[in-house]
Write a protein that holds these residues in place. Structure first.
Motif, PDB file in Angstrom:
ATOM      1  N   ARG A 220      -5.758  -6.885   0.347  1.00  0.00           N
ATOM      2  CA  ARG A 220      -6.808  -7.224   1.269  1.00  0.00           C
ATOM      3  C   ARG A 220      -7.559  -8.307   1.122  1.00  0.00           C
ATOM      4  NH1 ARG A 220      -6.030  -2.692   5.470  1.00  0.00           N
ATOM      5  NH2 ARG A 220      -4.093  -1.691   4.273  1.00  0.00           N
TER       6      ARG A 220
ATOM      7  N   LEU B 127       1.680  -7.390   2.813  1.00  0.00           N
ATOM      8  CA  LEU B 127      -0.225  -8.790   3.012  1.00  0.00           C
ATOM      9  C   LEU B 127       0.556 -10.154   1.717  1.00  0.00           C
ATOM     10  CD1 LEU B 127      -2.702  -5.983   1.291  1.00  0.00           C
ATOM     11  CD2 LEU B 127      -2.898  -6.997   3.909  1.00  0.00           C
TER      12      LEU B 127
ATOM     13  N   ASN C 114      -4.017  -2.958  -3.890  1.00  0.00           N
ATOM     14  CA  ASN C 114      -4.071  -2.944  -2.216  1.00  0.00           C
ATOM     15  C   ASN C 114      -5.138  -4.004  -1.434  1.00  0.00           C
ATOM     16  OD1 ASN C 114      -3.909  -2.240   0.876  1.00  0.00           O
ATOM     17  ND2 ASN C 114      -2.067  -2.891   0.409  1.00  0.00           N
ATOM     18  N   GLN C 115      -6.874  -2.784  -2.181  1.00  0.00           N
ATOM     19  CA  GLN C 115      -8.113  -3.825  -1.306  1.00  0.00           C
ATOM     20  C   GLN C 115      -8.048  -4.780  -2.151  1.00  0.00           C
ATOM     21  OE1 GLN C 115      -9.971  -2.692   0.140  1.00  0.00           O
ATOM     22  NE2 GLN C 115      -9.669  -0.672   0.839  1.00  0.00           N
TER      23      GLN C 115
ATOM     24  N   ASN D 282       0.679  -1.258  -0.298  1.00  0.00           N
ATOM     25  CA  ASN D 282      -0.055  -0.041   0.164  1.00  0.00           C
ATOM     26  C   ASN D 282       0.527   1.390   0.173  1.00  0.00           C
ATOM     27  OD1 ASN D 282      -2.704   0.823  -0.123  1.00  0.00           O
ATOM     28  ND2 ASN D 282      -2.939   1.420   1.733  1.00  0.00           N
TER      29      ASN D 282
END
Lengths: 156, 501
Positions: B102, B234, B98-99, B83
């Motif tokens: 996630r 992540l 990044n979403q 991110n």
């Protein structure tokens, strides 16, 4: 941007600083002795243009700071960290020749990693020694560049 | 078709084992620095300049161009998994990428970014191959007045389009121009801004300014911000093979991103940031379900990632054909050409044809290498992200001082580096864009040379700039670039104030 709408002292100082630099450039340009052949399109014209540009930008920023339109993000500043890195650089500049590249690089590396919050001195120290020695050897032996050997002169 | 046969010759140059090796070194290093935050292509090429001085120029440029492409591939990985963008061209990728990560679709985000980069890089390189010769024909019509006007246009666009406000952009440009003034005036031998220091007579080296602004300034800034120090990486989740649905949603954004990115790179508009923003905006407007944007829409990764790679190919068009850099990295590449005494522009295509076409051909090969490096090997690269920040910045500063010192074995250059670094820190802290300063530094002396040449030819009559139609047109566009945003914001402010009144 979450700017605080207050008069920005920093903005004011930046603006005035830019105007001061513009003045230095203008004075330097006026002190040139220009041969008459080059009087019209000589080495003075461009510096004077840049000086005007800088002075106008500086004035605009100072004005924005005064009228509360020079927006700066509110930030939590760790000045200590900045000072430690700056000190590391100053030390490296002064120790590069007398102590040599490897010790100077180790000092700089340790200062920077400390400033970034690391307290694992053993790990950082090992990385610093390996990094400095390997780059020294690679640059001097493989690439043929000159780096000051300093106190380790006989050893390397 | 002449460019086709030239391109084939280029492939012959690029496919020699030694040049293939340089290409591989370039794309690998590019991916590496693209992934690492805090170190970008402009800085890396600047640091490599002293080392590559003795290399064959063709090999060196093949490596540099591969590095530039590779940085765009690599930076998407950081955006998606960390991110924080690896490079400014991937800021927007972080939004959706990044979403996606996630939500357990990180692998698909990486895949659409890598394949999109490949599609855009290849189409962009194709456009570069056929447009560069057209630009060269155009460039032959350019005299000193036209070149000067073109540079003024570049100054206007980079300082208006980059950064938070026009005043900040112009200030950054002026700082760069001021750095460029220092040293001995080429035409008269007059010392300028030397202050009696002998080391200042040769001027401030581009590498010193670039490394100072990018590396030292960045390190000081990052250290000053406690809140930027911790980041969560992540894990890559999901399959790297995109589903049919994901392919269906990706291919159009790739192509649209390419079409947006390439012209923006080629125009003097400051490189890769703006087209990625534009591509994101377009994809959001065209999406069937705009609500998904902000929560992991694959189009928001595919489009911008294609746009930044296409923009890099676009940047090379004016750089090679006109000698006009439109991004900070291109400005450093121009300094690299100077180091080899090569002058980009029409002469380069005739005098060093094998270099130019070898370079362009190597980009096709480099793109294939990058697809392989970034798709199946993504998992390996990700480990780089676990390098602790203190060690990363410690290493960056050691290499920066080393690179600057080895320019001319001068401690004075290190003092300059420190001073420029402090300026870079202040610029970051107060939100001044850095790229206009780099472009001003490199283009400033060239603009001055063309300016004086034009005036010498006209015997001091300044009207040459407005009587030559091409030069006049370029200057008018430059003026519009400066005035239109100001007028728009004024009108907006009026409209916003009107309901209150």
């Amino acid at each position: 941007m979450n700017g605080s709408r207050s008069r920005s002292l920093a903005g004011l100082l930046i603006g005035l600083g830019l105007i001061a630099i513009a003045a230095v450039i203008a004075v330097d340009a006026m002190h040139m002795r220009v041969p008459p052949v080059h009087a019209r399109v000589g080495p003075r014209v461009f510096p004077l243009l840049v000086s005007c540009g800088l002075a106008l930008s500086g004035a605009a920023i100072a004005w924005q700071a005064w009228t509360r339109t020079f927006l700066v993000e509110a930030q939590d500043t760790d000045w200590g960290a900045v000072a430690i890195i700056a000190a590391g650089l100053v030390l490296q500049i002064n120790l590069l020749k007398p102590l040599g590249f490897i010790p100077a690089a180790i000092i700089l590396f340790m200062a920077v990693s400390f400033a970034f919050g690391s307290r694992r001195f053993l790990r950082d120290g090992v990385v610093a020694v390996v990094l400095a020695s390997v780059t020294y050897l690679a640059f001097t032996r493989l690439l043929g560049l000159q780096l000051p050997p300093g106190v380790l002169k006989g050893l390397l | 078709m002449e460019s086709f046969s030239a391109l084939m010759d280029g492939f012959a140059t690029a496919l020699t084992p030694i040049n293939l090796m340089w290409s591989l070194v370039g794309v690998t290093l590019g991916t590496l620095i693209g992934i690492l935050p805090g170190i970008g292509p402009a800085l890396t090429i600047a640091l490599l300049l002293p080392v590559t001085r003795t290399l064959d120029p063709t090999g060196a440029f093949i490596m540099f161009a591969g590095l530039y492409y590779g940085a765009m591939y690599g930076s998407s990985t950081t955006s998606i998994l960390l991110n924080t963008p690896g490079e400014s061209g991937s800021i927007i990728t972080a939004l959706e990428g990044n979403q996606m990560a996630r939500r357990g679709r990180g692998a698909a985000a990486l895949a659409t970014a890598a394949i999109g980069s490949f599609v855009a890089g290849t189409v962009g390189t194709l456009l570069l191959s056929f447009l560069a010769p057209v630009f060269v024909k155009l460039a032959i019509m350019f005299g000193p007045a036209e070149y000067f006007a073109l540079m003024v246009l570049a100054f206007a666009t980079v300082s208006t389009l980059l950064g938070a406000s026009m005043v900040r952009g112009i200030t950054s440009l002026m700082i760069g121009l001021a750095f460029g003034l220092a040293g001995t005036d080429i035409l008269t031998g007059q010392p300028r801004l030397v202050f009696g220091i002998p080391s200042m007579l040769r001027g401030i080296d581009t590498v010193v300014v670039a490394v100072g602004l990018f590396a030292v300034g960045e390190a000081l800034y990052m250290a000053s911000r406690r809140d930027l120090r911790e980041a969560v990486i992540l894990p890559i989740q999901g399959s790297l093979f995109m589903t049919r649905e994901e392919w269906r949603r990706s291919w159009k954004p790739w192509l649209r991103g390419t079409l947006i990115g390439f012209p923006f790179g080629a125009l003097p508009a400051g490189g890769t940031e703006i087209p990625t923003f534009l591509s994101y905006y377009v994809e959001k407007k065209l999406a069937k379900n705009p609500r998904e944007f902000g929560q992991g829409a694959i189009e928001g990764v595919a489009g911008p990632e294609a746009a930044n790679n296409a923009a890099v190919a676009g940047v090379l068009v004016p750089l090679l054909a006109l000698g006009l850099p439109t991004s900070a990295t291109a400005a450093i590449l121009l300094a690299a050409f100077e180091q080899y005494n090569l002058q980009p522009g029409p002469q380069l295509f005739t005098a060093s044809g094998s270099l130019v076409w070898g370079l362009i051909a190597s980009l096709y090969i480099g793109n294939v290498m990058l697809l392989v490096l970034n798709l199946p090997l993504a998992g390996l690269w990700v480990r780089l992200l676990s390098i602790p920040q203190p060690l990363l910045y410690g290493g960056i500063l050691v290499f920066s001082t080393l690179g600057v010192y080895s320019l001319s074995n001068s401690v004075f250059d290190l003092v300059l580096l420190f001073a420029v670094g402090v300026i870079g820190f202040l610029m970051r802290r107060y939100d001044f864009p850095v790229a206009p300063a780099i472009i001003g530094l490199i283009l400033g002396p060239m603009a001055e040379a063309q300016f004086r040449r034009a005036l010498t030819i006209s015997q001091g009559d300044p009207s040459v700039f407005v009587t030559h139609p091409l030069s006049l047109a370029l200057l008018v566009i430059a003026l519009l670039v400066l005035l239109v945003p100001a007028v728009i914001s004024l009108v907006r402010a009026r409209n916003a104030a009107a309901p209150l009144a």
